[in-house]
Design a protein around this motif. Structure first.
Motif, mmCIF file in Angstrom:
data_model
loop_
_atom_site.group_PDB
_atom_site.id
_atom_site.type_symbol
_atom_site.label_atom_id
_atom_site.label_comp_id
_atom_site.label_asym_id
_atom_site.label_seq_id
_atom_site.Cartn_x
_atom_site.Cartn_y
_atom_site.Cartn_z
ATOM 1 N N GLU A 118 0.882 -1.208 -0.098
ATOM 2 C CA GLU A 118 -0.029 -0.116 0.200
ATOM 3 C C GLU A 118 0.947 1.342 -0.062
ATOM 4 O O GLU A 118 0.619 2.144 -0.708
ATOM 5 N N ARG A 119 1.933 1.187 0.645
ATOM 6 C CA ARG A 119 2.799 2.618 0.718
ATOM 7 C C ARG A 119 3.521 2.662 -0.652
ATOM 8 O O ARG A 119 3.697 3.658 -1.138
ATOM 9 N N GLN A 120 3.901 1.569 -1.350
ATOM 10 C CA GLN A 120 4.688 1.607 -2.492
ATOM 11 C C GLN A 120 3.414 1.889 -3.667
ATOM 12 O O GLN A 120 3.837 3.019 -4.373
ATOM 13 N N VAL A 121 2.407 1.655 -3.511
ATOM 14 C CA VAL A 121 1.372 2.116 -4.490
ATOM 15 C C VAL A 121 0.867 3.499 -4.264
ATOM 16 O O VAL A 121 0.828 4.306 -5.109
ATOM 17 N N ALA A 122 1.069 4.050 -2.900
ATOM 18 C CA ALA A 122 0.713 5.387 -2.348
ATOM 19 C C ALA A 122 1.791 6.307 -3.064
ATOM 20 O O ALA A 122 1.433 7.601 -3.413
ATOM 21 N N GLY A 123 3.009 5.890 -3.017
ATOM 22 C CA GLY A 123 3.987 6.577 -3.782
ATOM 23 C C GLY A 123 3.943 6.757 -5.262
ATOM 24 O O GLY A 123 4.225 7.916 -5.897
ATOM 25 N N LEU A 124 3.294 5.993 -5.934
ATOM 26 C CA LEU A 124 3.042 6.004 -7.280
ATOM 27 C C LEU A 124 1.988 7.027 -7.485
ATOM 28 O O LEU A 124 2.224 8.121 -8.384
ATOM 29 N N LEU A 384 -1.836 -6.456 -6.197
ATOM 30 C CA LEU A 384 -2.959 -6.474 -6.995
ATOM 31 C C LEU A 384 -4.096 -5.628 -5.997
ATOM 32 O O LEU A 384 -4.907 -4.942 -6.559
ATOM 33 N N SER A 385 -3.973 -6.083 -4.627
ATOM 34 C CA SER A 385 -5.243 -5.497 -4.152
ATOM 35 C C SER A 385 -4.975 -4.096 -3.870
ATOM 36 O O SER A 385 -5.983 -3.230 -3.747
ATOM 37 N N ALA A 386 -3.752 -3.565 -3.646
ATOM 38 C CA ALA A 386 -3.484 -2.131 -3.351
ATOM 39 C C ALA A 386 -3.757 -1.317 -4.741
ATOM 40 O O ALA A 386 -4.486 -0.179 -4.715
ATOM 41 N N LEU A 387 -3.500 -1.955 -5.736
ATOM 42 C CA LEU A 387 -3.993 -1.316 -7.126
ATOM 43 C C LEU A 387 -5.201 -1.221 -7.285
ATOM 44 O O LEU A 387 -5.941 -0.149 -7.768
ATOM 45 N N GLY A 388 -6.075 -2.449 -6.803
ATOM 46 C CA GLY A 388 -7.481 -2.405 -6.952
ATOM 47 C C GLY A 388 -8.096 -1.097 -6.124
ATOM 48 O O GLY A 388 -9.046 -0.625 -6.659
ATOM 49 N N ASP A 389 -7.691 -1.121 -4.694
ATOM 50 C CA ASP A 389 -7.999 0.075 -3.968
ATOM 51 C C ASP A 389 -7.941 1.211 -4.575
ATOM 52 O O ASP A 389 -8.643 2.227 -4.591
ATOM 53 N N ALA A 390 -6.622 1.627 -5.104
ATOM 54 C CA ALA A 390 -6.147 3.106 -5.454
ATOM 55 C C ALA A 390 -6.916 3.416 -6.873
ATOM 56 O O ALA A 390 -7.161 4.453 -7.072
ATOM 57 N N GLY A 391 -7.045 2.351 -7.736
ATOM 58 C CA GLY A 391 -7.865 2.531 -8.792
ATOM 59 C C GLY A 391 -6.871 3.460 -9.813
ATOM 60 O O GLY A 391 -7.502 3.900 -10.722
ATOM 61 N N LEU A 392 -5.610 3.251 -9.687
ATOM 62 C CA LEU A 392 -4.774 4.240 -10.523
ATOM 63 C C LEU A 392 -4.915 3.751 -12.032
ATOM 64 O O LEU A 392 -5.028 2.519 -12.315
ATOM 65 N N VAL A 393 -4.635 4.998 -12.949
ATOM 66 C CA VAL A 393 -4.554 4.470 -14.338
ATOM 67 C C VAL A 393 -3.009 4.476 -14.610
ATOM 68 O O VAL A 393 -2.428 5.517 -14.469
ATOM 69 N N LEU A 394 -2.615 3.468 -15.086
ATOM 70 C CA LEU A 394 -1.214 2.946 -15.690
ATOM 71 C C LEU A 394 -1.083 3.123 -17.267
ATOM 72 O O LEU A 394 -1.530 2.423 -17.707
ATOM 73 N N THR A 395 -0.515 3.983 -17.738
ATOM 74 C CA THR A 395 -0.327 4.212 -19.108
ATOM 75 C C THR A 395 1.133 4.209 -19.794
ATOM 76 O O THR A 395 2.031 4.835 -19.056
ATOM 77 N N ALA A 396 1.290 3.225 -20.718
ATOM 78 C CA ALA A 396 2.792 3.086 -20.933
ATOM 79 C C ALA A 396 3.449 4.474 -21.502
ATOM 80 O O ALA A 396 2.468 5.082 -22.358
ATOM 81 N N ARG A 397 4.514 4.519 -21.260
ATOM 82 C CA ARG A 397 5.196 5.726 -21.664
ATOM 83 C C ARG A 397 6.505 5.256 -22.525
ATOM 84 O O ARG A 397 7.543 5.954 -22.457
ATOM 85 N N GLY A 398 6.449 4.208 -23.086
ATOM 86 C CA GLY A 398 7.517 3.562 -23.740
ATOM 87 C C GLY A 398 7.561 2.133 -23.667
ATOM 88 O O GLY A 398 6.651 1.513 -23.067
ATOM 89 N N PRO A 399 8.239 1.462 -24.502
ATOM 90 C CA PRO A 399 8.317 0.061 -24.628
ATOM 91 C C PRO A 399 8.688 -0.668 -23.191
ATOM 92 O O PRO A 399 9.789 -0.133 -22.505
ATOM 93 N N ALA A 400 8.197 -1.807 -22.938
ATOM 94 C CA ALA A 400 8.728 -2.606 -21.781
ATOM 95 C C ALA A 400 10.106 -3.380 -22.243
ATOM 96 O O ALA A 400 10.086 -3.864 -23.501
ATOM 97 N N VAL A 401 11.085 -3.235 -21.629
ATOM 98 C CA VAL A 401 12.491 -3.712 -21.925
ATOM 99 C C VAL A 401 12.910 -4.684 -21.114
ATOM 100 O O VAL A 401 12.919 -4.660 -20.059
ATOM 101 N N SER A 417 2.993 6.345 -17.138
ATOM 102 C CA SER A 417 2.385 7.561 -16.476
ATOM 103 C C SER A 417 1.423 7.138 -15.513
ATOM 104 O O SER A 417 0.791 6.055 -15.763
ATOM 105 N N VAL A 418 1.073 7.943 -14.524
ATOM 106 C CA VAL A 418 0.234 7.379 -13.328
ATOM 107 C C VAL A 418 -0.765 8.590 -13.296
ATOM 108 O O VAL A 418 -0.507 9.832 -13.034
ATOM 109 N N SER A 419 -1.981 8.439 -13.368
ATOM 110 C CA SER A 419 -3.115 9.342 -13.052
ATOM 111 C C SER A 419 -3.922 8.693 -12.302
ATOM 112 O O SER A 419 -4.329 7.389 -11.911
ATOM 113 N N ALA A 420 -4.542 9.783 -11.335
ATOM 114 C CA ALA A 420 -5.666 9.338 -10.484
ATOM 115 C C ALA A 420 -6.990 8.875 -10.925
ATOM 116 O O ALA A 420 -7.205 9.174 -11.926
#
Length: 431
Positions: A118-124, A384-401, A417-420
């Motif tokens: 939860e702390r790490q997701v809050a940092g995002l 996964l639970s923390a991400l589900g709680d936060a509901g953050l939108v994670l959008t790719a900003r480059g290729p996965a390497v 990029s991370v959006s609320a």
């Protein structure tokens, strides 16, 4: 992966080719369709891509071994651990480690893991800028969680990364022999560090519990005497094997879990709808039922588990599939391929939340099944639970390497990029 490698590259499967590193599963599929038990000259090994064949070898420690000394090979002392020993030697060290694992309550482990996630997701959420989900999320989270579990302070970052990565690269020494020596050296360095930790760790972590389990089985006159004579063991476990095994726990808990998290996050970035069934959080907060979260965890383990291959040596001539494997020959079990075998998993490349759980081979099977399977699963579930709680939108900003490693698959970077989240109604609660 193991084997001699001065032969031409294999036309069906060249493990370190950039295209294979980027997306190995089409190549696994092609190899399985060609021959499920395939002699790979480059690896000087049999390569198994079928689920049934991999299950057979994993479950037969009589005919197939992790300890290559059983066929006369010399193995460096730094590589003798719970991962490489076979029964009966394997049983003593595994019993000691399992005893230490059980010393801490599952509830307290789950709570601590959830807090860190939860702390790490809050940092995002609070970053306000593009982030790399590997270097800024998955790897630091895995290291903090693992060191908290062990009961030690995290080691020096750059030095530890260098040692840890050298070990991962050395897993592919059969394809690139230059990787072998740095990996052996790194194993020795980390084993020495863990040996020092073992003697000073507090009693509330895994290392303290391992020390207590070790000392409780030592002869009475030996308890509390440190250090013991070199090579002297307890309950049949030499000190070097104990230190090496604890190093393996640390390394696997860090590298395997951080790569699992990174791989899973890459799929979630590519398929954000996967989080929809668990949006609103953990069951304790009134969100989705635990079955939805557990099903997603199990499917991500199957599809995105980092361990792509494991090796065994044939100890006695045995039929595998349509081939006769001879004593001294190596078999490479392509677990990443077995987990997408269409004979076992319908629509194998897709997330199927209604599948029967626990069938996959992400954690192996048999005597050498992953000791930390429950802990790795717990961490993925917490994220996964923390991400589900936060509901953050994670959008790719480059290729996965991806890192240029074949045995243990993982990302080098995953920029997003991370959006609320948009405002949404509270989850419906039932009485």
């Amino acid at each position: 992966m193991t084997g001699a490698t001065q032969t031409p590259r294999d036309p069906l499967y060249d493990p370190l080719a950039p295209a294979v590193i980027a997306a190995p599963h089409p190549y696994y599929r092609r190899l399985r369709q060609h021959k499920r038990v395939y002699w790979h000259a480059q690896l000087d090994s049999w390569v198994l891509t079928g689920y049934a064949e991999c299950r057979q070898v994993l479950g037969d420690t009589t005919a197939f071994g992790s300890d290559f000394r059983r066929v006369g090979e010399d193995i460096p002392e730094a590589q003798l651990s719970v991962q490489s020993l076979d029964p009966p030697e394997h049983g003593a060290i595994r019993h000691l480690l399992v005893s230490a694992l059980h010393a801490r309550s599952p509830a307290s482990m789950a709570e601590a893991t959830a807090r860190l996630a939860e702390r790490q997701v809050a940092g995002l959420r609070d970053s306000g800028r593009p982030v790399d989900l590997v270097s800024e999320f998955a790897r630091p989270l895995a290291l903090r969680t693992m060191c908290g579990f062990l009961g030690v302070e995290p080691p020096d970052g750059p030095w530890f990364e260098e040692m840890s990565n050298a070990i991962v690269r050395s897993m592919d020494a059969g394809l690139d022999p230059a990787r072998a020596e740095p990996g052996t050296k790194a194993r020795g360095e980390l084993s020495r560090m863990v040996g020092d930790w073992l003697e000073t760790a507090g009693g509330d972590g895994f290392l303290g519990a391992a020390r207590a389990a070790r000392d409780s089985t030592a002869p009475a006159a030996d308890r509390g005497s440190t250090p013991r004579a070199a090579g002297e063991g307890t309950s049949g476990v030499p000190e070097t094997v104990l230190a090496n095994s604890l190093r393996a726990v640390l390394h696997a808990g860090y590298e395997s879990v951080s790569r699992l998290l990174g791989n899973a996050l890459a799929r979630l970035v590519a398929e954000p709808a996967l989080l929809a069934p668990i949006g609103g959080g953990a069951p304790s907060k009134g969100g989705a039922p635990p079955e939805a979260l557990d099903a997603l965890v199990d499917e991500l383990l199957r599809l995105e588990g980092p361990v792509q291959a494991d090796a065994r040596v044939c100890v006695s001539d045995t039929d595998v599939g349509e081939e006769r494997v001879r004593r001294g020959e190596v078999v490479v079990l392509m677990l990443g391929a077995a987990n997408r075998d269409p004979e076992v998993f319908a629509a194998p490349d897709t997330v199927g939340l209604n599948r029967r759980r626990g069938v996959h081979l992400a954690f192996g099977r048999g005597a050498h099944a992953c000791l930390g399977a429950a802990f790795a699963t717990l961490q993925l579930r917490a994220v996964l639970s923390a991400l589900g709680d936060a509901g953050l939108v994670l959008t790719a900003r480059g290729p996965a390497v991806y890192e240029p490693t074949a045995t243990l698959r993982g990302l080098r970077s995953l920029p997003v990029s991370v959006s609320a989240p948009a405002a949404r109604p509270h989850a419906h609660r039932t009485a």
